[in-house]
Design a protein around this motif. Sequence first.
Motif, PDB file in Angstrom:
ATOM      1  N   THR A   1     -13.119  12.295  67.910  1.00 56.85           N
ATOM      2  CA  THR A   1     -14.286  13.111  67.585  1.00 56.85           C
ATOM      3  C   THR A   1     -15.015  13.440  68.877  1.00 56.85           C
TER       4      THR A   1
ATOM      5  N   GLU B   1     -20.100  18.167  57.766  1.00 54.61           N
ATOM      6  CA  GLU B   1     -18.654  18.281  57.969  1.00 54.61           C
ATOM      7  C   GLU B   1     -18.309  19.586  58.690  1.00 54.61           C
ATOM      8  N   THR B   2     -19.037  20.653  58.375  1.00 53.05           N
ATOM      9  CA  THR B   2     -18.809  21.927  59.057  1.00 53.05           C
ATOM     10  C   THR B   2     -19.120  21.805  60.540  1.00 53.05           C
TER      11      THR B   2
ATOM     12  N   GLN C   1     -14.907  20.098  66.769  1.00 56.09           N
ATOM     13  CA  GLN C   1     -13.496  19.872  67.041  1.00 56.09           C
ATOM     14  C   GLN C   1     -12.823  21.164  67.504  1.00 56.09           C
ATOM     15  N   SER C   2     -13.216  22.285  66.906  1.00 50.91           N
ATOM     16  CA  SER C   2     -12.670  23.575  67.333  1.00 50.91           C
ATOM     17  C   SER C   2     -13.077  23.898  68.760  1.00 50.91           C
TER      18      SER C   2
ATOM     19  N   ARG D   1     -18.968  19.075  62.289  1.00 47.66           N
ATOM     20  CA  ARG D   1     -17.913  18.258  62.894  1.00 47.66           C
ATOM     21  C   ARG D   1     -16.668  19.098  63.168  1.00 47.66           C
ATOM     22  N   GLN D   2     -16.297  19.939  62.211  1.00 48.82           N
ATOM     23  CA  GLN D   2     -15.111  20.775  62.393  1.00 48.82           C
ATOM     24  C   GLN D   2     -15.307  21.801  63.507  1.00 48.82           C
TER      25      GLN D   2
ATOM     26  N   HIS E   1      -8.074   8.490  65.927  1.00 49.88           N
ATOM     27  CA  HIS E   1      -8.885   9.619  65.467  1.00 49.88           C
ATOM     28  C   HIS E   1      -9.884   9.986  66.563  1.00 49.88           C
TER      29      HIS E   1
ATOM     30  N   GLU F   1     -10.814  21.946  70.959  1.00 51.08           N
ATOM     31  CA  GLU F   1      -9.460  22.488  71.007  1.00 51.08           C
ATOM     32  C   GLU F   1      -9.389  23.793  71.789  1.00 51.08           C
TER      33      GLU F   1
END
Length: 328
Positions: free
Chosen positions: A225, A182-183, A189-190, A185-186, A223, A193
């Motif tokens: 990804t 999950e980290t 995403q960062s 994935r985040q 969503h 962005e």
Amino acid sequence: MSVSDTIDLAERLLEASPDGLLLVDDAGVIRLANSSASELFGLGDLVGNNVDQLVPVEQRAGHAGLRNAYTAQPTSRPMGTGLQLFAQHADGTVIPVEISLNSVEIDGESYTIATVRDVTERQNSAERITLLRERERIARDIHDMVIQRIFAAGMTLQALDSIIENRTAKERIAGVIDDLDETIRQLRQSIFELGQTDDVRTLSSQIAAVIDRRAVHLGFRPHLTVNGSLTGLPDFLADQLVATLTESLSNVARHAGATEASVVIERRADEVCLTVRDNGRGIVGQPKTNGGLSNMMWRAAELGGECAIGAAQPSGTLLTWNVPIIAG
């Protein structure tokens, strides 16, 4: 050419200049100014004002000394020679400018011609480019260093999990591995962005704009990804990726009757993969090979890749679009 014609031509040339032009005497009084200068400084009539009043308040005392030094030894100075200069608008706004100075003698009197150019937009563009490059550097560092280390840690834990028999320990390891995934994935995403800006049309900002626009027609936001960095993709490939994403979400809005959709964009070592999945009514019979689907297949084929569409599980439609990364 008569004297009056010469004067008329000079006045027309003065007014035609896009830069502000000032004729200043040795005392610093403005004797002539064109409309571009008046617009730049926000003053209807500059004639009769002291030129020192056109620089920021905190610099005016020092400017008088510099002006006197120039008057004593006048030289031609090209615009913006190693100096960061500012002017002040009538409303108090400080404006970055470039200034060139030339001396001239008229009827035995010495004057200085000052050419003033507003470089606000150029400076803003340079700052935007610098910001974008810094964002790209940060994104590369996160992707190449941080994510890779977290991924390696997760692989190590998976290897340990296979040799540990204690059930509680195995559950804890599995939980940590999930947290690491999950980290990652985040972080990805960062990274995505980081590429989004309001005024620079990066690939990330274009993809985000497509998602936002199609969300209006879909009634929900798909969503998104992004796995891997999209920085540095060839322009022609990026353009086709955006076009295919736009077409695929348009098809979902028109035909699927879906309540959810997901978009996954993955950059691998030698290819870019786009996957669009929805939970709609799915495809009945053979998918049509014209219209939007034909366009997406044609784009993939032109780039040496492939596009396929079929049923998603447990319901809906799955579109995959894979193309190789070839330098433009």
